[in-house]
Design a protein around this motif. Structure first.
Motif, PDB file in Angstrom:
ATOM      1  N   LYS A  42      -8.167  -1.093   0.257  1.00 41.45           N
ATOM      2  CA  LYS A  42      -8.803   0.105  -0.304  1.00 41.45           C
ATOM      3  C   LYS A  42      -8.093   1.292  -0.569  1.00 41.45           C
ATOM      4  CE  LYS A  42     -13.107   2.375   1.352  1.00 41.45           C
ATOM      5  NZ  LYS A  42     -12.798   3.768   0.886  1.00 41.45           N
ATOM      6  N   ARG A  43      -7.002   1.418   0.421  1.00 40.84           N
ATOM      7  CA  ARG A  43      -6.251   2.725   0.281  1.00 40.84           C
ATOM      8  C   ARG A  43      -5.851   2.878  -1.114  1.00 40.84           C
ATOM      9  NH1 ARG A  43      -1.249   2.349   4.037  1.00 40.84           N
ATOM     10  NH2 ARG A  43      -0.547   3.881   2.809  1.00 40.84           N
ATOM     11  N   ILE A  44      -5.122   1.724  -1.746  1.00 43.89           N
ATOM     12  CA  ILE A  44      -4.728   1.739  -2.995  1.00 43.89           C
ATOM     13  C   ILE A  44      -5.243   2.222  -3.842  1.00 43.89           C
ATOM     14  CG2 ILE A  44      -3.360   0.180  -4.613  1.00 43.89           C
ATOM     15  CD1 ILE A  44      -2.151  -1.610  -2.359  1.00 43.89           C
ATOM     16  N   THR A  70      -8.023  -3.081   4.557  1.00 45.27           N
ATOM     17  CA  THR A  70      -7.877  -1.386   4.518  1.00 45.27           C
ATOM     18  C   THR A  70      -6.823  -1.097   3.645  1.00 45.27           C
ATOM     19  OG1 THR A  70      -8.209  -1.793   6.961  1.00 45.27           O
ATOM     20  CG2 THR A  70      -7.383   0.282   6.203  1.00 45.27           C
ATOM     21  N   ASP A  71      -5.770  -1.848   3.521  1.00 46.61           N
ATOM     22  CA  ASP A  71      -4.480  -1.511   2.548  1.00 46.61           C
ATOM     23  C   ASP A  71      -4.994  -1.692   1.291  1.00 46.61           C
ATOM     24  OD1 ASP A  71      -3.021  -1.084   4.477  1.00 46.61           O
ATOM     25  OD2 ASP A  71      -1.395  -2.604   3.978  1.00 46.61           O
ATOM     26  N   ASP A 111      -8.297   3.589  -3.832  1.00 45.93           N
ATOM     27  CA  ASP A 111      -8.837   4.848  -3.607  1.00 45.93           C
ATOM     28  C   ASP A 111      -7.613   5.814  -4.481  1.00 45.93           C
ATOM     29  OD1 ASP A 111     -11.236   4.206  -2.463  1.00 45.93           O
ATOM     30  OD2 ASP A 111     -10.395   4.930  -0.420  1.00 45.93           O
ATOM     31  N   ALA A 112      -6.440   5.606  -4.086  1.00 41.94           N
ATOM     32  CA  ALA A 112      -5.489   6.228  -4.805  1.00 41.94           C
ATOM     33  C   ALA A 112      -5.488   6.388  -6.214  1.00 41.94           C
ATOM     34  CB  ALA A 112      -4.094   6.102  -4.263  1.00 41.94           C
ATOM     35  N   GLN A 122       0.130   8.577  -6.454  1.00 41.69           N
ATOM     36  CA  GLN A 122      -0.202  10.086  -6.317  1.00 41.69           C
ATOM     37  C   GLN A 122       0.717  10.588  -7.104  1.00 41.69           C
ATOM     38  OE1 GLN A 122       0.159  10.150  -1.811  1.00 41.69           O
ATOM     39  NE2 GLN A 122      -2.042   9.861  -1.674  1.00 41.69           N
ATOM     40  N   ALA A 160      -2.938  -6.577  -1.249  1.00 42.30           N
ATOM     41  CA  ALA A 160      -2.337  -5.816  -0.306  1.00 42.30           C
ATOM     42  C   ALA A 160      -2.365  -6.819   0.931  1.00 42.30           C
ATOM     43  CB  ALA A 160      -3.565  -4.782   0.062  1.00 42.30           C
ATOM     44  N   VAL A 195       0.745   3.686  -3.303  1.00 36.18           N
ATOM     45  CA  VAL A 195      -0.061   4.774  -3.127  1.00 36.18           C
ATOM     46  C   VAL A 195       1.165   6.022  -3.608  1.00 36.18           C
ATOM     47  CG1 VAL A 195      -0.946   6.548  -1.427  1.00 36.18           C
ATOM     48  CG2 VAL A 195      -1.746   3.998  -1.396  1.00 36.18           C
ATOM     49  N   ALA A 237       0.800  -1.085  -0.107  1.00 37.47           N
ATOM     50  CA  ALA A 237       0.028  -0.046  -0.023  1.00 37.47           C
ATOM     51  C   ALA A 237       0.689   1.175   0.032  1.00 37.47           C
ATOM     52  CB  ALA A 237      -1.068  -0.009   1.272  1.00 37.47           C
ATOM     53  N   ASP A 238       1.954   1.237   0.956  1.00 40.77           N
ATOM     54  CA  ASP A 238       2.582   2.501   1.002  1.00 40.77           C
ATOM     55  C   ASP A 238       3.433   2.695  -0.343  1.00 40.77           C
ATOM     56  OD1 ASP A 238       2.164   3.049   3.311  1.00 40.77           O
ATOM     57  OD2 ASP A 238       3.926   2.269   4.440  1.00 40.77           O
TER      58      ASP A 238
END
Ligand SMILES: NC(=O)c1ccc[n+]([C@@H]2O[C@H](COP(=O)([O-])OP(=O)(O)OC[C@H]3O[C@@H](n4cnc5c(N)ncnc54)[C@H](OP(=O)(O)O)[C@@H]3O)[C@@H](O)[C@H]2O)c1
Length: 357
Positions: free
Chosen positions: A105-107, A102-103, A109-110, A86, A98, A82, A78-79
């Motif tokens: 979804k972060r990916i 949660t991770d 979403d980004a 970005q 991931a 993302v 994820a880090d």
């Protein structure tokens, strides 16, 4: 125009991916990043990569690349993804997408917020044999599919240095191996509506063995198992009312598809009292049938040989999608990756609920 890959991570899988690019349509690795500049330099020198970067957050890493292949441990996906997304740089993220929902979804979403291409590197979906299996199932040629089964396991010595056994890196049999049959099932039949799992966690606390029963919306019943501690058949099979199909070769890189079609038995069998039928039951006839079965040709199906080492199929998919202006692959879309991450989380919770005798 040559497609230029950046590589995050200098582990075994990064080396295989770069080696596989020789079979891609027109692609090469132009940058590799590592936590250690020296390791990046050694990797780059060995594989003819012009740029070596120390650290995963250097913006220089993203200059002049068309996409980044992220082959770091799942807990870092994820880090790393993302950061690229970005900056508007497309990513191909090794499976599992991931470490958790949660991770994932972060990916996603980004990727969606920046309108940048993002795909999970579930390379098996792009293998010719897997593509043929999907077409066969979708065509209805196997009748109504009733069952799917698969397994992926390797016997490994427990070694906390091995990322598969390290919870901090997102280890576990499910994340590293079980995700294959689960992803194939999700591709063919959608997200399961019911799952039941039992499993064992090992001394490093990751899931080492998992057995999973599941049901899809169409009614298809599935049975998968995975292990970090024992070898499995590493197979994948689909059974329908009018036919069956299974991979030839290991499910992660199948090189062919066995498939057969048949008619369901029309009625209950009655006793066969004829001479021929009784001869068939004779010991000698039975032995001959077994020898023919063991050594005879396995009829039906096709060879779908993997060109190169197989990693170029997913690389070509990324280049094709980006050239067409797509932000997701229709073969491995973000919603599938998020659904699979959610299934893996649910299964892990079920394992924690497994009573220990
Ligand atoms: N498709 C396939 O056939 C296949 C096969 C195996 C693995 N995989 C997947 O590929 C990914 C990486 O797996 P792997 O077994 O290669 O993992 P790994 O050996 O644990 O890590 C891969 C690389 O990530 C970098 N890294 C970044 N942060 C790290 C950290 N905190 N600890 C350790 N390494 C870190 C390291 O490179 P630097 O030291 O250079 O930073 C390391 O060499 C996973 O998602 C895995 O499931 C796919």
């Amino acid at each position: 125009m040559t497609f230029r890959w950046g590589i995050f991570g200098t582990g075994q899988i990064s080396a295989k991916f770069v080696a596989g690019l020789v079979s891609a349509q027109d692609a090469k690795a132009v940058m590799v990043a590592s936590r250690s500049e020296q390791r990046a330099r050694e990797f780059a020198d060995a594989l003819n990569i012009p740029t070596a970067i120390g650290g995963y957050d250097a913006t220089a890493a993203l200059e002049g690349v068309d996409a980044v292949y992220i082959a770091t441990p799942p807990a870092h996906h994820a880090d790393h993804a993302v950061r690229c997304l970005q900056a508007g740089v497309p990513v191909l993220i090794e499976k599992p997408f991931a470490a958790n929902t949660t991770d994932a979804k972060r990916i996603a979403d980004a990727a969606r917020a920046s309108g940048t291409f993002c795909m999970e590197g579930m390379w098996t979906r792009f293998m010719p044999a897997a593509q043929q299996l999907k077409a066969l199932v979708d065509s209805g040629a196997l009748g109504e599919i009733r069952q799917v089964s698969g397994s992926f396991g390797f016997s490994n010595a427990v070694d906390p240095a091995n990322g598969s056994f390290d919870p901090a890196r997102g280890g576990g049999a499910l994340a590293h191996l079980g995700v294959y049959p689960i992803s194939l099932g999700q591709w063919l039949f959608g997200t399961p509506v019911t799952m039941a799992a039992v499993g064992r966690r090992g001394s490093t606390s990751v899931d080492e063995d998992v057995s999973l029963s599941l049901r899809y919306a169409s009614g298809v019943i599935g049975s998968f198992h995975t292990s970090l501690r024992s070898n499995s058949a590493n197979d994948f099979r689909v059974d329908g009312t009018h036919g069956a199909a299974s991979f030839r070769g290991p499910l992660f890189r199948p090189y062919g598809l066995w498939h057969a079609r048949f008619q369901p038995r029309a009625r209950a069998e009655t006793a066969s009292l004829g001479r021929k039928a009784l001869l068939r039951e004779h010991g000698l006839a039975q032995k001959l049938a077994q020898i023919a079965g063991a050594f005879g040709p396995r009829r039906g199906g096709s060879l779908n040989l993997v060109g190169g080492n197989g990693y170029h199929y997913e690389a070509d998919e990324v280049a094709r999608c980006i050239a067409q202006g797509l932000t997701e692959s229709p073969v491995m879309p973000l919603n599938d990756s998020m659904a699979i991450a959610d299934s893996l989380d649910q299964i892990r919770r079920m394992i924690d609920d497994t009573p220990r005798a």
